[in-house]
Design an enzyme around this catalytic site. Structure first.
Site, PDB file in Angstrom:
ATOM      1  N   ASP A 213      84.313 107.253 -25.941  1.00 32.28           N
ATOM      2  CA  ASP A 213      83.909 108.421 -25.174  1.00 32.28           C
ATOM      3  C   ASP A 213      84.396 108.331 -23.735  1.00 32.28           C
ATOM      4  O   ASP A 213      84.738 107.250 -23.232  1.00 32.28           O
ATOM      5  CB  ASP A 213      82.383 108.563 -25.185  1.00 32.28           C
ATOM      6  CG  ASP A 213      81.849 108.976 -26.554  1.00 32.28           C
ATOM      7  OD1 ASP A 213      82.644 109.503 -27.359  1.00 32.28           O
ATOM      8  OD2 ASP A 213      80.654 108.756 -26.808  1.00 32.28           O
ATOM      9  N   TYR A 277      80.489  95.783 -29.169  1.00 32.83           N
ATOM     10  CA  TYR A 277      79.976  96.645 -28.110  1.00 32.83           C
ATOM     11  C   TYR A 277      78.921  95.924 -27.286  1.00 32.83           C
ATOM     12  O   TYR A 277      78.248  95.001 -27.762  1.00 32.83           O
ATOM     13  CB  TYR A 277      79.305  97.891 -28.708  1.00 32.83           C
ATOM     14  CG  TYR A 277      80.198  98.774 -29.537  1.00 32.83           C
ATOM     15  CD1 TYR A 277      80.908  99.818 -28.959  1.00 32.83           C
ATOM     16  CD2 TYR A 277      80.306  98.591 -30.926  1.00 32.83           C
ATOM     17  CE1 TYR A 277      81.717 100.652 -29.725  1.00 32.83           C
ATOM     18  CE2 TYR A 277      81.106  99.417 -31.697  1.00 32.83           C
ATOM     19  CZ  TYR A 277      81.807 100.449 -31.083  1.00 32.83           C
ATOM     20  OH  TYR A 277      82.592 101.264 -31.842  1.00 32.83           O
ATOM     21  N   TYR A 349      78.919 105.343 -34.779  1.00 30.09           N
ATOM     22  CA  TYR A 349      78.612 105.895 -33.467  1.00 30.09           C
ATOM     23  C   TYR A 349      77.422 105.128 -32.877  1.00 30.09           C
ATOM     24  O   TYR A 349      76.300 105.210 -33.383  1.00 30.09           O
ATOM     25  CB  TYR A 349      78.276 107.383 -33.566  1.00 30.09           C
ATOM     26  CG  TYR A 349      79.461 108.250 -33.953  1.00 30.09           C
ATOM     27  CD1 TYR A 349      80.261 108.833 -32.973  1.00 30.09           C
ATOM     28  CD2 TYR A 349      79.769 108.489 -35.291  1.00 30.09           C
ATOM     29  CE1 TYR A 349      81.345 109.639 -33.315  1.00 30.09           C
ATOM     30  CE2 TYR A 349      80.850 109.291 -35.639  1.00 30.09           C
ATOM     31  CZ  TYR A 349      81.637 109.862 -34.640  1.00 30.09           C
ATOM     32  OH  TYR A 349      82.701 110.658 -34.986  1.00 30.09           O
TER      33      TYR A 349
END
Length: 386
Positions: A213, A277, A349
């Site tokens: 993003d 992440y 996601y």
């Protein structure tokens, strides 16, 4: 006998040595012109014994119109068409009028010729040899450039094949998209392509192996990407200089730039990747160190069923994707925050994994905590090749 068939052909057709030899291309070695001269020589020897006049090569070949005599001129035109273009390998193709090809096939059928070679194949080969001698360039199955020649009009069409550059990029700042978007002055793609386009003189197309993003940084070992450079004028790029120009932006860094084949480029973009992440999780109702550790323990190895997130529903097909969390570690920060390090399948996601996306992602961090949780900040730490 070859001479008997040649005699019958030459009784009614005026052919040059190229077109005569091409009728018997499947027999013996050498060029078609050499073969044609040899067939004509032996035939005329036989005719002289019989007291018959020789069959000389005509001033104008009725089949090709002496097009092979234009090869030196056309090779020169090819050099002019490629002026300013850097290349080492080439191929030649040609567009002959349909009438020439039809007349050739009719001749084969008329005399039952089964050893012939099409005129365009010989022409491409001979023109390629002439161009190679003049320029020192080599032919190749996957060439840098392809010349499409119209033999009679002399028109030359130059097809410059693309080059492919592989690399990995690190996005060091938040607030820039991967590819150009309205209301954003630049993107990862524009910063990279600007440097590559300037070095190559071609048009660049950026393709990333996935995307993050706008508000997410891409750190660690970087995200794999391919730049396809269409119609490059230069192929031998100084990739270190390109890298230096990109990295000087202070926003994007590139690593491991190298040239790859089209097949390698496709493999890079279709390969499955696990992602690592680091998420900053906000729990407004409060969170304890024990709760954070408990969530991480439950996430590890968990299978996630995720319907296309609400925020991207217009850009992505609405379906349920099944992805897995492979690793999860929590670090409590304060009464409302903890960090969550995750290693997951590609395509999961993370923001929705944390919030639950109003029930579209199950289970979620919010589900496991029993209270709403939000992703306040997210970074991609590494892209891991499976």
């Amino acid at each position: 006998m070859i001479t008997e068939k040649a005699a019958k052909v030459l009784e009614s057709h005026k052919l040059c040595d190229h077109c005569l030899g091409r009728l018997f291309a499947g027999l013996g070695k050498g060029t078609n012109e050499e073969r044609g001269k040899a067939v004509r020589f032996v035939l005329n020897m036989e005719r002289s014994i019989e007291g018959l006049p020789p069959v000389e090569a005509p001033e104008t070949c009725e089949l090709c119109g002496n097009v092979f005599e234009r090869i030196p001129e056309l090779a020169g035109r090819m050099e002019e068409a490629a002026a300013g273009v850097e290349f080492e390998t080439f191929l030649v193709g040609s567009r002959f009028p349909g009438e020439v090809r039809e007349n050739e096939k009719a001749l084969w059928e008329e005399f039952g010729i089964e050893t012939a070679e099409p005129i365009n194949r010989e022409f491409n080969r001979e023109l390629g040899k002439a161009f190679g001698r003049a320029t020192g360039k080599d032919t190749a199955k996957n060439p840098d450039v392809v010349f499409i020649v119209e033999p009679y009009s002399g028109r030359i069409e130059l097809q410059i094949n693309p080059i492919y550059v592989y690399g990995r990029y690190r996005k060091l700042v938040r607030g820039i998209p991967q590819t150009p978007l309205q209301d954003f002055d630049e993107s990862v793609a524009s910063i990279i392509c600007r440097a590559v386009s300037r070095a190559s003189g071609g048009k660049c197309v950026f393709k990333g192996a996935g995307r993050e993003d706008v508000d997410v940084r891409m750190l660690g070992n970087g995200r794999p990407f391919i730049v396809e450079v269409k119609r490059p004028k230069k192929r031998k790029l100084d990739l270190d200089a390109v890298k230096g120009e990109i990295n000087a932006s202070g926003k994007v860094e590139v690593l491991n730039l190298r040239f790859v084949s089209p097949k390698e480029a496709e493999e890079v973009l279709t390969r499955n990747h696990r992602k690592e992440y680091l998420a900053l999780v906000l729990v407004e109702e409060g969170v304890t160190p024990e709760e954070a550790e408990d969530v991480a323990g439950k996430l590890k190895g968990l299978e996630i069923h995720q319907r296309t997130p609400w925020r991207v529903r217009k850009a992505r097909a609405d379906k349920v994707r099944v992805r897995r969390v492979h690793e999860a570690e929590a670090r409590w920060l304060d009464g409302k925050h903890f960090e969550l390090r995750l290693v997951t399948d590609g395509g999961l996601y993370i923001k929705e994994l944390i919030s639950g996306d109003k029930g579209r992602t199950k289970p979620s961090v919010s589900d496991l905590l029993g209270k709403p949780a939000w992703c306040e900040r997210l970074d991609v730490i590494n892209i891991l090749d499976d």
